[in-house]
Structure formats: C-alpha cells, structure tokens
Design a protein around this motif. Structure first.
Motif, PDB file in Angstrom:
ATOM      1  N   CYS A  64      10.362  -5.810   4.184  1.00 45.30           N
ATOM      2  CA  CYS A  64      10.913  -4.655   4.882  1.00 45.30           C
ATOM      3  C   CYS A  64       9.785  -3.818   5.467  1.00 45.30           C
ATOM      4  CB  CYS A  64      11.750  -3.791   3.940  1.00 45.30           C
ATOM      5  SG  CYS A  64      13.294  -4.545   3.405  1.00 45.30           S
ATOM      6  N   SER A  65      10.094  -3.116   6.550  1.00 42.23           N
ATOM      7  CA  SER A  65       9.144  -2.180   7.153  1.00 42.23           C
ATOM      8  C   SER A  65       9.778  -0.795   7.172  1.00 42.23           C
ATOM      9  CB  SER A  65       8.792  -2.620   8.579  1.00 42.23           C
ATOM     10  OG  SER A  65       7.912  -1.688   9.177  1.00 42.23           O
ATOM     11  N   ILE A  66       9.090   0.152   6.539  1.00 47.13           N
ATOM     12  CA  ILE A  66       9.574   1.535   6.454  1.00 47.13           C
ATOM     13  C   ILE A  66       8.592   2.403   7.242  1.00 47.13           C
ATOM     14  CG2 ILE A  66      10.343   3.370   4.940  1.00 47.13           C
ATOM     15  CD1 ILE A  66      11.784   0.703   4.432  1.00 47.13           C
ATOM     16  N   GLY A  67       9.046   2.994   8.318  1.00 45.06           N
ATOM     17  CA  GLY A  67       8.165   3.727   9.217  1.00 45.06           C
ATOM     18  C   GLY A  67       7.684   5.057   8.661  1.00 45.06           C
ATOM     19  N   HIS A  68       6.882   5.737   9.467  1.00 47.59           N
ATOM     20  CA  HIS A  68       6.305   7.019   9.046  1.00 47.59           C
ATOM     21  C   HIS A  68       7.372   8.095   8.937  1.00 47.59           C
ATOM     22  CE1 HIS A  68       6.562   9.047  13.010  1.00 47.59           C
ATOM     23  NE2 HIS A  68       6.393   7.812  13.493  1.00 47.59           N
ATOM     24  N   ASP A  69       7.158   9.017   8.004  1.00 48.93           N
ATOM     25  CA  ASP A  69       8.020  10.197   7.826  1.00 48.93           C
ATOM     26  C   ASP A  69       9.479   9.818   7.561  1.00 48.93           C
ATOM     27  OD1 ASP A  69       6.075  12.453   8.452  1.00 48.93           O
ATOM     28  OD2 ASP A  69       5.895  11.209  10.256  1.00 48.93           O
ATOM     29  N   VAL A  70       9.679   8.702   6.890  1.00 48.66           N
ATOM     30  CA  VAL A  70      11.026   8.289   6.494  1.00 48.66           C
ATOM     31  C   VAL A  70      11.327   8.838   5.098  1.00 48.66           C
ATOM     32  CG1 VAL A  70      12.446   6.302   5.814  1.00 48.66           C
ATOM     33  CG2 VAL A  70      11.116   6.226   7.936  1.00 48.66           C
ATOM     34  N   ASN A  71      12.528   9.310   4.902  1.00 54.34           N
ATOM     35  CA  ASN A  71      12.968   9.805   3.597  1.00 54.34           C
ATOM     36  C   ASN A  71      14.152   8.969   3.133  1.00 54.34           C
ATOM     37  OD1 ASN A  71      13.415  11.300   1.301  1.00 54.34           O
ATOM     38  ND2 ASN A  71      14.377  13.018   2.347  1.00 54.34           N
ATOM     39  N   ILE A  72      13.946   8.191   2.069  1.00 53.28           N
ATOM     40  CA  ILE A  72      15.024   7.410   1.472  1.00 53.28           C
ATOM     41  C   ILE A  72      15.372   8.068   0.147  1.00 53.28           C
ATOM     42  CG2 ILE A  72      15.726   5.155   0.597  1.00 53.28           C
ATOM     43  CD1 ILE A  72      13.712   3.891   2.505  1.00 53.28           C
ATOM     44  N   ASN A  73      16.573   8.636   0.076  1.00 53.72           N
ATOM     45  CA  ASN A  73      16.956   9.385  -1.114  1.00 53.72           C
ATOM     46  C   ASN A  73      17.327   8.449  -2.265  1.00 53.72           C
ATOM     47  OD1 ASN A  73      17.194  12.544  -0.608  1.00 53.72           O
ATOM     48  ND2 ASN A  73      17.661  11.500   1.311  1.00 53.72           N
ATOM     49  N   GLU A 126       8.888   8.930   1.826  1.00 51.66           N
ATOM     50  CA  GLU A 126       9.334   9.355   0.504  1.00 51.66           C
ATOM     51  C   GLU A 126      10.456   8.435   0.030  1.00 51.66           C
ATOM     52  OE1 GLU A 126      10.342  13.469   0.369  1.00 51.66           O
ATOM     53  OE2 GLU A 126       8.424  14.140   1.207  1.00 51.66           O
ATOM     54  N   ILE A 127      10.243   7.835  -1.137  1.00 56.59           N
ATOM     55  CA  ILE A 127      11.222   6.937  -1.738  1.00 56.59           C
ATOM     56  C   ILE A 127      11.748   7.603  -3.004  1.00 56.59           C
ATOM     57  CG2 ILE A 127      11.697   4.611  -2.557  1.00 56.59           C
ATOM     58  CD1 ILE A 127      10.656   4.705   0.311  1.00 56.59           C
ATOM     59  N   ASN A 167       0.857  -1.190   0.000  1.00 54.47           N
ATOM     60  CA  ASN A 167       0.000   0.000   0.000  1.00 54.47           C
ATOM     61  C   ASN A 167       0.896   1.245   0.000  1.00 54.47           C
ATOM     62  OD1 ASN A 167      -1.819   2.044   0.380  1.00 54.47           O
ATOM     63  ND2 ASN A 167      -2.782   1.196   2.200  1.00 54.47           N
ATOM     64  N   SER A 168       0.943   1.912  -1.134  1.00 60.04           N
ATOM     65  CA  SER A 168       1.761   3.123  -1.251  1.00 60.04           C
ATOM     66  C   SER A 168       0.900   4.385  -1.312  1.00 60.04           C
ATOM     67  CB  SER A 168       2.644   3.043  -2.503  1.00 60.04           C
ATOM     68  OG  SER A 168       1.844   2.898  -3.673  1.00 60.04           O
ATOM     69  N   THR A 169      -0.357   4.267  -0.879  1.00 60.28           N
ATOM     70  CA  THR A 169      -1.313   5.374  -0.987  1.00 60.28           C
ATOM     71  C   THR A 169      -0.817   6.632  -0.285  1.00 60.28           C
ATOM     72  OG1 THR A 169      -3.133   3.787  -1.068  1.00 60.28           O
ATOM     73  CG2 THR A 169      -3.692   6.079  -0.553  1.00 60.28           C
ATOM     74  N   PHE A 170      -0.190   6.467   0.863  1.00 66.18           N
ATOM     75  CA  PHE A 170       0.208   7.619   1.668  1.00 66.18           C
ATOM     76  C   PHE A 170       1.707   7.895   1.581  1.00 66.18           C
ATOM     77  CE2 PHE A 170      -3.508   5.614   3.644  1.00 66.18           C
ATOM     78  CZ  PHE A 170      -4.415   6.658   3.523  1.00 66.18           C
ATOM     79  N   SER A 171       2.320   7.388   0.524  1.00 68.01           N
ATOM     80  CA  SER A 171       3.759   7.554   0.324  1.00 68.01           C
ATOM     81  C   SER A 171       4.027   8.197  -1.029  1.00 68.01           C
ATOM     82  CB  SER A 171       4.465   6.194   0.388  1.00 68.01           C
ATOM     83  OG  SER A 171       4.189   5.536   1.604  1.00 68.01           O
ATOM     84  N   SER A 172       5.228   8.742  -1.175  1.00 65.74           N
ATOM     85  CA  SER A 172       5.685   9.293  -2.441  1.00 65.74           C
ATOM     86  C   SER A 172       6.789   8.386  -2.982  1.00 65.74           C
ATOM     87  CB  SER A 172       6.209  10.714  -2.245  1.00 65.74           C
ATOM     88  OG  SER A 172       6.808  11.203  -3.425  1.00 65.74           O
ATOM     89  N   VAL A 173       6.581   7.874  -4.196  1.00 68.08           N
ATOM     90  CA  VAL A 173       7.530   6.938  -4.790  1.00 68.08           C
ATOM     91  C   VAL A 173       8.039   7.523  -6.102  1.00 68.08           C
ATOM     92  CG1 VAL A 173       7.857   4.616  -5.717  1.00 68.08           C
ATOM     93  CG2 VAL A 173       6.380   4.962  -3.728  1.00 68.08           C
ATOM     94  N   GLY A 174       9.351   7.577  -6.263  1.00 63.35           N
ATOM     95  CA  GLY A 174       9.956   8.160  -7.446  1.00 63.35           C
ATOM     96  C   GLY A 174       9.944   7.239  -8.647  1.00 63.35           C
ATOM     97  N   LYS A 175      10.752   7.566  -9.636  1.00 57.03           N
ATOM     98  CA  LYS A 175      10.828   6.798 -10.879  1.00 57.03           C
ATOM     99  C   LYS A 175      11.882   5.690 -10.758  1.00 57.03           C
ATOM    100  CE  LYS A 175       9.601  10.789 -13.774  1.00 57.03           C
ATOM    101  NZ  LYS A 175      10.060  11.674 -14.872  1.00 57.03           N
ATOM    102  N   VAL A 214      13.442   8.624   9.929  1.00 56.46           N
ATOM    103  CA  VAL A 214      14.828   8.364   9.527  1.00 56.46           C
ATOM    104  C   VAL A 214      15.077   9.021   8.182  1.00 56.46           C
ATOM    105  CG1 VAL A 214      16.415   6.553   8.745  1.00 56.46           C
ATOM    106  CG2 VAL A 214      15.065   6.223  10.829  1.00 56.46           C
ATOM    107  N   ASN A 215      16.266   9.567   7.997  1.00 61.53           N
ATOM    108  CA  ASN A 215      16.662  10.102   6.703  1.00 61.53           C
ATOM    109  C   ASN A 215      17.859   9.305   6.186  1.00 61.53           C
ATOM    110  OD1 ASN A 215      16.437  12.460   4.636  1.00 61.53           O
ATOM    111  ND2 ASN A 215      18.620  12.353   5.130  1.00 61.53           N
ATOM    112  N   VAL A 216      17.670   8.666   5.023  1.00 60.16           N
ATOM    113  CA  VAL A 216      18.729   7.903   4.378  1.00 60.16           C
ATOM    114  C   VAL A 216      19.179   8.688   3.149  1.00 60.16           C
ATOM    115  CG1 VAL A 216      19.395   5.697   3.355  1.00 60.16           C
ATOM    116  CG2 VAL A 216      17.658   5.750   5.162  1.00 60.16           C
ATOM    117  N   SER A 217      20.416   9.132   3.146  1.00 65.13           N
ATOM    118  CA  SER A 217      20.924   9.921   2.013  1.00 65.13           C
ATOM    119  C   SER A 217      21.159   9.027   0.801  1.00 65.13           C
ATOM    120  CB  SER A 217      22.219  10.642   2.403  1.00 65.13           C
ATOM    121  OG  SER A 217      21.974  11.559   3.459  1.00 65.13           O
TER     122      SER A 217
END
Length: 217
Positions: free
Chosen positions: A136-145, A125-126, A102-110, A160-163
């Motif tokens: 995998c479990s990715i919590g709320h307000d996580v930014n994976i660059n 944000e992915i 379920n990616s309804t509440f997430s932002s997924v890039g190209k 969490v912020n992953v550069s």
C-alpha cells in the motif's frame, strides 16, 4: 530486549510471517510469540504453524506483562468488539511494523499492523488498531483514524482523512483531499474521487465504473 506476545484470533496467519520478518531483521526488540487466544471453543485445540491456542481472552487474567496483537479482522465491527472484550482484561497492545517500512516521519498508534512494502508519507497519522496490508502507498498528511482495515495494493493520496472503522478494499485509489466518513466500506478497485458519506458501501462492477452506494446495516 524480548517481548512476550500472544495473538488474539486465529484467522489472520499473516501476523506470524510479520513477526518472523521482524525477528530475522535483528530488531532491537525480539518478539517471543507464545501462541494464540481465541474465545471460540471450537478452536481450543487448534495449532497454527506449531503455535497453540493457549485459551480464551480470559487467559490474560493470570498472565501479566504479556503484549497482545488483535488479529481479528473479519469486519471492522467484529474487530472493535474483540478489542472491547480484550480491554476488559487490561490488554497491552503491540504494534507490528515490517522492517522495510520507514515510519520515521509518521505517527503510528497502538496495536497497528503494517505489512511489507508499505510506503508512509510525511506527516501520516495511523490510529490505534489499524491494519495496513502489504504493497500500500499512504501519501503525505494522511490521517487514518482508529480501527481501519486497508487491504493489499491500496493507494491513498495526499491529505486524505479516513474516519474510524472503515474498510478499504484491495486495489482501491483514494484521490487527494478526500474525506471518508466513519463505518465506510470501499469494495475492491474503487477509485474514490469525492467525499464518502458515513455508514455507506461504495463498490464497482465491470467495466469498473462506480454504480451504486447503499447504506451499510
């Protein structure tokens, strides 16, 4: 709607399984997998699960309106180099998300791969070109660059912020509010409780205590 797709690289066959799962779910956009692209001439006659290697990346010059998934993932730097090569041929990237995610509440890039049984929290944000493997479990307000690789069974907790260009090994846990610098590699089963410095390798060895961090060349 049908989308014609080629896979860049031949070393990540999980992409075929994910495409099959998407098509079996009767998604709105059917994915017609044409085959593989590989600049390695040793793979020019290779057949993977009945799909042929169609040519090198330059095959895209004469074949327009084709979507590409970059499956090259030996390292994040090699993956990034492959993307730069594909960009020379104006590749159009497709994201592949397992139908039970379920990616309804997430932002997924190209050009993103999200495998089976991945949980995406609210406001996640992915970035472009990321691979997140199964369970995998990715919590709320996580930014994976962009251009990060998350191996199976990882647990990334909230905020969490992953550069960019990071590799997170299987079974790793990243604690809340942690910042991971660019080009960081976490080995398997790392429990990261503090910020990770850029261009470093973090790993554990039995009895699974963090013992060292070294600069990544």
């Amino acid at each position: 709607m049908c989308k014609n797709v080629v896979i860049a690289g031949t070393g990540f066959p999980e992409v075929i399984q994910l495409i099959s799962d998407i098509n079996l779910s009767k998604a709105k956009n059917y994915i017609n997998l044409l085959g593989f692209l590989d600049d390695n001439s040793n793979n020019s006659n290779k057949i993977i699960e009945n799909y042929k290697v169609l040519g090198g990346f330059d095959w895209l010059k004469n074949n327009k309106n084709i979507f590409v998934f970059n499956s090259i993932a030996r390292t994040t730097s090699v993956r990034l180099s492959a993307k730069k090569r594909l960009d020379q041929f104006k590749a159009k990237y497709i994201s592949l998300i397992h139908p039970n995610v379920n990616s309804t509440f997430s932002s997924v890039g190209k050009g993103v791969f999200i495998g089976k049984n991945v949980y995406l929290g609210v406001n996640t944000e992915i970035g472009d070109g990321c691979i997140i493997q199964e369970n995998c479990s990715i919590g709320h307000d996580v930014n994976i660059n962009e251009n990060c690789f998350i191996a199976p069974g990882c647990n990334i907790l909230g905020k969490v912020n992953v550069s960019e260009n990071c590799y997170i090994g299987s079974g790793s846990v990243i604690y809340p509010n942690t910042k991971i610098g660019h080009n960081v590699t976490l080995g398997m089963n790392v429990a990261l409780t503090n910020d990770a410095e850029p261009n470093h390798l973090y790993y554990v060895r039995p009895p699974y205590k963090m013992v060292s961090k070294n600069e990544v060349s």
